[in-house]
Design a protein around this motif. Sequence first.
Motif, PDB file in Angstrom:
ATOM      1  N   GLY A  61       2.078   8.562  -4.988  1.00  0.00           N
ATOM      2  CA  GLY A  61       0.763   8.220  -4.205  1.00  0.00           C
ATOM      3  C   GLY A  61       0.112   6.799  -4.737  1.00  0.00           C
ATOM      4  N   LEU A  62       0.504   6.434  -5.670  1.00  0.00           N
ATOM      5  CA  LEU A  62      -0.266   5.100  -6.457  1.00  0.00           C
ATOM      6  C   LEU A  62       0.287   4.087  -5.613  1.00  0.00           C
ATOM      7  CD1 LEU A  62       0.457   5.650 -10.172  1.00  0.00           C
ATOM      8  CD2 LEU A  62      -1.863   5.439  -9.122  1.00  0.00           C
ATOM      9  N   ALA A  63       1.588   4.305  -5.023  1.00  0.00           N
ATOM     10  CA  ALA A  63       1.956   3.038  -4.121  1.00  0.00           C
ATOM     11  C   ALA A  63       1.094   2.860  -2.971  1.00  0.00           C
ATOM     12  CB  ALA A  63       3.695   3.385  -3.734  1.00  0.00           C
ATOM     13  N   LEU A  64       0.692   4.045  -2.351  1.00  0.00           N
ATOM     14  CA  LEU A  64      -0.275   4.013  -1.025  1.00  0.00           C
ATOM     15  C   LEU A  64      -1.585   3.425  -1.673  1.00  0.00           C
ATOM     16  CD1 LEU A  64      -0.925   4.510   1.782  1.00  0.00           C
ATOM     17  CD2 LEU A  64      -1.253   6.931   0.983  1.00  0.00           C
ATOM     18  N   LEU A  65      -1.957   3.613  -2.756  1.00  0.00           N
ATOM     19  CA  LEU A  65      -3.283   3.153  -3.300  1.00  0.00           C
ATOM     20  C   LEU A  65      -3.188   1.797  -3.313  1.00  0.00           C
ATOM     21  CD1 LEU A  65      -6.001   3.560  -4.750  1.00  0.00           C
ATOM     22  CD2 LEU A  65      -4.857   3.925  -6.957  1.00  0.00           C
ATOM     23  N   GLY A  66      -1.980   1.239  -3.888  1.00  0.00           N
ATOM     24  CA  GLY A  66      -1.851  -0.300  -3.957  1.00  0.00           C
ATOM     25  C   GLY A  66      -1.942  -1.012  -2.508  1.00  0.00           C
ATOM     26  N   LEU A  67      -1.260  -0.311  -1.573  1.00  0.00           N
ATOM     27  CA  LEU A  67      -1.431  -0.915  -0.168  1.00  0.00           C
ATOM     28  C   LEU A  67      -2.726  -0.765   0.285  1.00  0.00           C
ATOM     29  CD1 LEU A  67       2.106   0.583   1.285  1.00  0.00           C
ATOM     30  CD2 LEU A  67       1.675  -1.915   0.391  1.00  0.00           C
ATOM     31  N   ALA A  68      -3.284   0.205   0.277  1.00  0.00           N
ATOM     32  CA  ALA A  68      -4.884   0.338   0.794  1.00  0.00           C
ATOM     33  C   ALA A  68      -5.568  -0.632  -0.069  1.00  0.00           C
ATOM     34  CB  ALA A  68      -5.405   1.769   0.331  1.00  0.00           C
ATOM     35  N   ALA A  69      -5.692  -0.785  -1.317  1.00  0.00           N
ATOM     36  CA  ALA A  69      -6.278  -2.002  -2.042  1.00  0.00           C
ATOM     37  C   ALA A  69      -6.072  -3.344  -1.527  1.00  0.00           C
ATOM     38  CB  ALA A  69      -6.024  -1.770  -3.437  1.00  0.00           C
ATOM     39  N   GLY A  70      -4.606  -3.505  -1.142  1.00  0.00           N
ATOM     40  CA  GLY A  70      -4.392  -4.720  -0.927  1.00  0.00           C
ATOM     41  C   GLY A  70      -4.743  -5.294   0.495  1.00  0.00           C
ATOM     42  N   PHE A  71      -4.756  -4.296   1.422  1.00  0.00           N
ATOM     43  CA  PHE A  71      -5.229  -4.593   2.904  1.00  0.00           C
ATOM     44  C   PHE A  71      -6.976  -4.624   2.719  1.00  0.00           C
ATOM     45  CE2 PHE A  71      -1.152  -2.750   4.395  1.00  0.00           C
ATOM     46  CZ  PHE A  71      -0.981  -3.758   5.126  1.00  0.00           C
ATOM     47  N   THR A  72      -7.502  -4.130   1.907  1.00  0.00           N
ATOM     48  CA  THR A  72      -9.048  -4.103   1.720  1.00  0.00           C
ATOM     49  C   THR A  72      -9.231  -5.633   1.230  1.00  0.00           C
ATOM     50  OG1 THR A  72      -9.128  -1.964   1.177  1.00  0.00           O
ATOM     51  CG2 THR A  72     -10.968  -3.575   0.323  1.00  0.00           C
ATOM     52  N   ASN A  73      -8.587  -6.161   0.174  1.00  0.00           N
ATOM     53  CA  ASN A  73      -8.822  -7.402  -0.202  1.00  0.00           C
ATOM     54  C   ASN A  73      -8.259  -8.451   0.579  1.00  0.00           C
ATOM     55  OD1 ASN A  73      -9.486  -7.681  -3.348  1.00  0.00           O
ATOM     56  ND2 ASN A  73      -8.981  -5.644  -2.962  1.00  0.00           N
ATOM     57  N   VAL A  74      -7.441  -8.518   1.501  1.00  0.00           N
ATOM     58  CA  VAL A  74      -7.013  -9.665   2.196  1.00  0.00           C
ATOM     59  C   VAL A  74      -7.797  -9.448   3.342  1.00  0.00           C
ATOM     60  CG1 VAL A  74      -5.310 -10.272   4.033  1.00  0.00           C
ATOM     61  CG2 VAL A  74      -4.491  -9.399   1.695  1.00  0.00           C
ATOM     62  N   GLY A  75      -8.272  -8.562   4.039  1.00  0.00           N
ATOM     63  CA  GLY A  75      -9.329  -8.431   5.146  1.00  0.00           C
ATOM     64  C   GLY A  75     -10.525  -8.804   4.722  1.00  0.00           C
ATOM     65  N   PHE A  76     -11.343  -8.420   3.832  1.00  0.00           N
ATOM     66  CA  PHE A  76     -12.783  -8.798   3.219  1.00  0.00           C
ATOM     67  C   PHE A  76     -12.468 -10.214   3.183  1.00  0.00           C
ATOM     68  CE2 PHE A  76     -15.877  -9.082   0.502  1.00  0.00           C
ATOM     69  CZ  PHE A  76     -17.141  -8.476   1.158  1.00  0.00           C
ATOM     70  N   ASN A  77     -11.870 -10.770   2.023  1.00  0.00           N
ATOM     71  CA  ASN A  77     -11.753 -12.271   1.604  1.00  0.00           C
ATOM     72  C   ASN A  77     -11.598 -13.053   2.461  1.00  0.00           C
ATOM     73  OD1 ASN A  77     -12.027 -10.846  -0.971  1.00  0.00           O
ATOM     74  ND2 ASN A  77      -9.698 -11.019  -1.476  1.00  0.00           N
ATOM     75  N   TRP A  78     -10.689 -12.643   3.537  1.00  0.00           N
ATOM     76  CA  TRP A  78     -10.461 -13.738   4.583  1.00  0.00           C
ATOM     77  C   TRP A  78     -11.653 -13.719   5.462  1.00  0.00           C
ATOM     78  CZ3 TRP A  78      -5.183 -13.283   7.874  1.00  0.00           C
ATOM     79  CH2 TRP A  78      -5.012 -14.332   8.787  1.00  0.00           C
ATOM     80  N   ALA A  79     -12.176 -12.510   5.905  1.00  0.00           N
ATOM     81  CA  ALA A  79     -13.415 -12.335   6.832  1.00  0.00           C
ATOM     82  C   ALA A  79     -14.552 -13.158   6.349  1.00  0.00           C
ATOM     83  CB  ALA A  79     -13.574 -11.041   7.248  1.00  0.00           C
TER      84      ALA A  79
END
Length: 304
Positions: A61-79
């Motif tokens: 499940g650590l892999a899913l955690l990494g993807l969730a954190a990745g989408f969080t950062n990309v979305g927020f930083n871009w926005a």
Amino acid sequence: MPALALVFNAFVWGVSWFPFRQIEAHGLHPVWTTALVYAVIALAMGWLRRHAWLAFVRWPGLALLGLAAGFTNVGFNWAVTQGDVVRVVLLFYLMPLWSVLLAWVFLGERPSRSALARMALALAGVAVVLKRPETDWPVPASLPDWLGVAAGFSFALTNILLRRLRAAPGESRALAMFGGCALVAGLTAAAGTTLGAIAAPPLQPSAAAGWAGWAALLGAGFVFANVCLQYGAARLAASATSVIMLSEVLFASVSSVAWGAATLDGRIWAGGALIVLAALWSSFARTNGGEDDRRSRILEDTPS
């Protein structure tokens, strides 16, 4: 201490828009910045803590955690670099809605009637923020709006997964999050540049000299913020984490208005007040040992 750790995390994210905009002013797109900063962090940690990779076999499940954190950062930083900072942060904090729903699915935390009422109050606040005279319905109307909503959902999932994976070593969780951020941001930046939606990074040494210091500051802040998030989110109920992290709205509002990156009109004040009221209601319920608090304590004592 878990609450204070989450407040520090909220502070870092609440003011992170400023260094991102300084870097973008020197020609580096925020998604490329995110990829670069997290790639350096992930490579350094992956080398210094090589044994942390072993946990990925036991906790996939650590892999899913990494993807969730990745989408969080990309979305927020871009926005926050493209839109009104306060508006984006308020949309990001649809997160309490997602947290309650995801906690129900992944952790078995059935929401009480009072929790549902607080969610409705917060959603009413978001609707007020989104409804503009030129729009018929209070729905996201721009790329920054959608990115803010998507980032909030991803962050809620990140918090849920942190609690679900609390038995995994902390350094392995951190490595998963840093690596996921680098991977998701890197793929998004490469795809966006190929499609012409994201500017390619400048190759001139003079440009790098302008943004390197800001990037180093962001990297240090993100490392400490990640440690604080893991410490706090793994020890508090998902609903408590969501409410405490609302302090990011305060940090983002004060900093962005002070530096001219946002405007606070009557609509934003009214919608923001409803969201904060919902958060205060939730905090008061837990302080007085209400139903949500008892349920959270029971779940914390139940092996997962």
